[in-house]
Enzyme design. Structure first.
Site, short mmCIF file in Angstrom:
data_model
loop_
_atom_site.label_atom_id
_atom_site.label_comp_id
_atom_site.label_asym_id
_atom_site.label_seq_id
_atom_site.Cartn_x
_atom_site.Cartn_y
_atom_site.Cartn_z
N TYR A 104 13.20 16.62 72.61
CA TYR A 104 14.40 17.44 72.81
C TYR A 104 14.14 18.86 72.32
O TYR A 104 13.66 19.05 71.20
CB TYR A 104 15.58 16.84 72.02
N GLU A 189 19.27 23.74 77.37
CA GLU A 189 18.84 22.49 76.73
C GLU A 189 17.91 21.73 77.65
O GLU A 189 18.18 21.60 78.85
CB GLU A 189 20.08 21.64 76.42
#
Ligand code: GDP
Ligand code: MN
Length: 384
Positions: A104, A189
């Site tokens: 991530y 993101e």
């Protein structure tokens, strides 16, 4: 807020050198078959619903196909379906890759630090909200020097990447940060950022463009269609006004008090339907405008909750009394007013003279609002 779908986000990724799998967007199942048959999208492939909500993987909105027929079937199964209240109008077809690890990374705006932050975690592919805080690394980025080498190296360490993969990450983060800056994003993101065959690939993209920079991005104008007509008018008048799905109108001053008011109402079983933040103003005309706008939303009761500071209680009272004179009969609503703070006594007297009783305790007021709402609902049911 302009939220981009994954497909649009990945177009930006390509532009800024963030690696993504080859893929194509389509709105038809037949086209999905053709794209895979003609190998414009390599097989096996992933078929992903282009909606703004997350959790598509778990929700069956991400599918796999090994043949053109399967691609067609998967697209047909997703297109036209509702996903978390959104109709799926488009799917993204992408080469299916063999994931070795899911990581991530994101850049977000930290409003309390007033800085962008780089967020990294080894636990990708799951919602970041569900990852333990200790497993998430956050670094504030100073905008003047920009994202510097040691910050990128620390991220590589957090993600457990070394050698060519660390070099990949280094380039990727520079591109992603440049995207964040140049496109005026408040969030970019990548979840998951996948390790595939010794390289990094962004398998998902979430990009949100900062609303206050929207004027610099006419290219997103047609995406900004989530405002109701009244919200549009409010925006032109520079009034912060948001419609929800309840029936109680809330007028407060300041975002904090406005949010707290919504919470207190909910706690007493009330459902806020529209809220309006007067902000700081010393102009009774602006208050009048705000009330007139509120009345057009046809709330069953309005809760006025003011803490007088820059916005003095008497200013609000004057604006309100003027508005009450101008609201057409059929748009009248019961009103509960709570005022505290600067020029409270004057405000109370002005309201009193117009027949509006004002309270001072927050909980008493919220309860009165919920009661008034019930009474209004009962009266509505009798006349209906
Ligand atoms: P989200 O659930 O809405 O965030 O959608 P994502 O784009 O993140 O996809 C959900 C999950 O599907 C990912 O976390 C991956 O595990 C999986 N996925 C997506 N693309 C691929 C792919 O090309 N290959 C494999 N094996 N899995 C994929
Ligand atoms: Mn995802």
């Amino acid at each position: 807020m302009v939220k981009l779908t994954e497909g649009r986000g990945k177009e930006l990724f390509r532009k800024y050198g963030v690696p993504v799998p080859p893929g194509r967007l389509t709105r038809s199942a037949g086209e999905a078959e053709r794209l895979t048959r003609e190998q414009e999208v390599p097989l096996p492939c992933v078929i992903k619903a282009q909606v703004l909500a997350g959790g598509r993987g778990k929700g069956g909105a991400v599918r796999f196909a090994a043949t053109p027929e399967e691609a067609k079937e998967a697209a047909a199964a997703i297109l036209g379906q509702q996903f978390q209240g959104e109709t799926v109008r488009e799917v993204l077809l992408e080469r299916r890759v063999a994931i070795e690890r899911e990581l991530y990374v994101s850049f977000a705006l930290d409003r309390s630090l007033r800085l962008p932050i780089l967020i990294a975690s080894r636990q990708g592919g799951v919602e970041i909200e569900s990852v333990a805080d200790a497993a998430i690394d956050r670094q504030a980025v100073e905008p003047l020097p920009g994202l510097v080498a040691y910050e990128r190296r620390r991220a590589a360490g957090t993600l457990g990447l070394a050698g060519p993969l660390a070099a990949d990450l280094d380039r990727l983060l520079q591109g992603l940060y440049r995207l964040f800056q140049e496109e005026d994003a408040e969030l970019v993101e990548i979840n998951p950022l996948a390790v595939v065959d010794g390289h990094l690939l962004a398998l998902d993209a979430k990009v949100i463009i900062e609303d206050d920079a929207a004027f610099r991005h006419p290219e997103y104008a047609e995406l900004r269609d989530d405002r109701t007509p009244l919200e549009e008018i409010a925006r032109e008048k520079e009034i912060a006004f948001v419609q929800l799905d309840g029936n109680i109108g809330v007028i407060a001053n300041g975002a904090g008090l406005t949010m707290a008011t919504l919470d207190v109402l909910s706690r007493f079983g009330g459902r806020p339907g529209v809220f309006l933040d007067l902000g700081g103003t010393d102009d009774p005309n602006k208050v009048t405008e705000a009330f007139l706008l509120m009345s057009r939303a046809r709330p069953s009761v309005v809760f006025l909750n003011i803490f007088g500071g820059v916005t003095r209680c008497d200013t609000v009272a004057r604006g309100l009394v003027e508005a009450l004179k101008r609201v057409p009969e059929r748009e009248r609503f019961p009103l509960v007013a709570r005022i505290r703070g600067n020029n409270e006594a004057e405000g109370r007297a002005i309201l009193q003279s117009a027949g509006v009783t004002s309270l001072s305790d927050l909980h008493d007021s919220a309860q009165a609002v919920v009661e008034a709402e019930k009474t209004a609902a009962a009266a509505g049911a009798r006349t209906a």
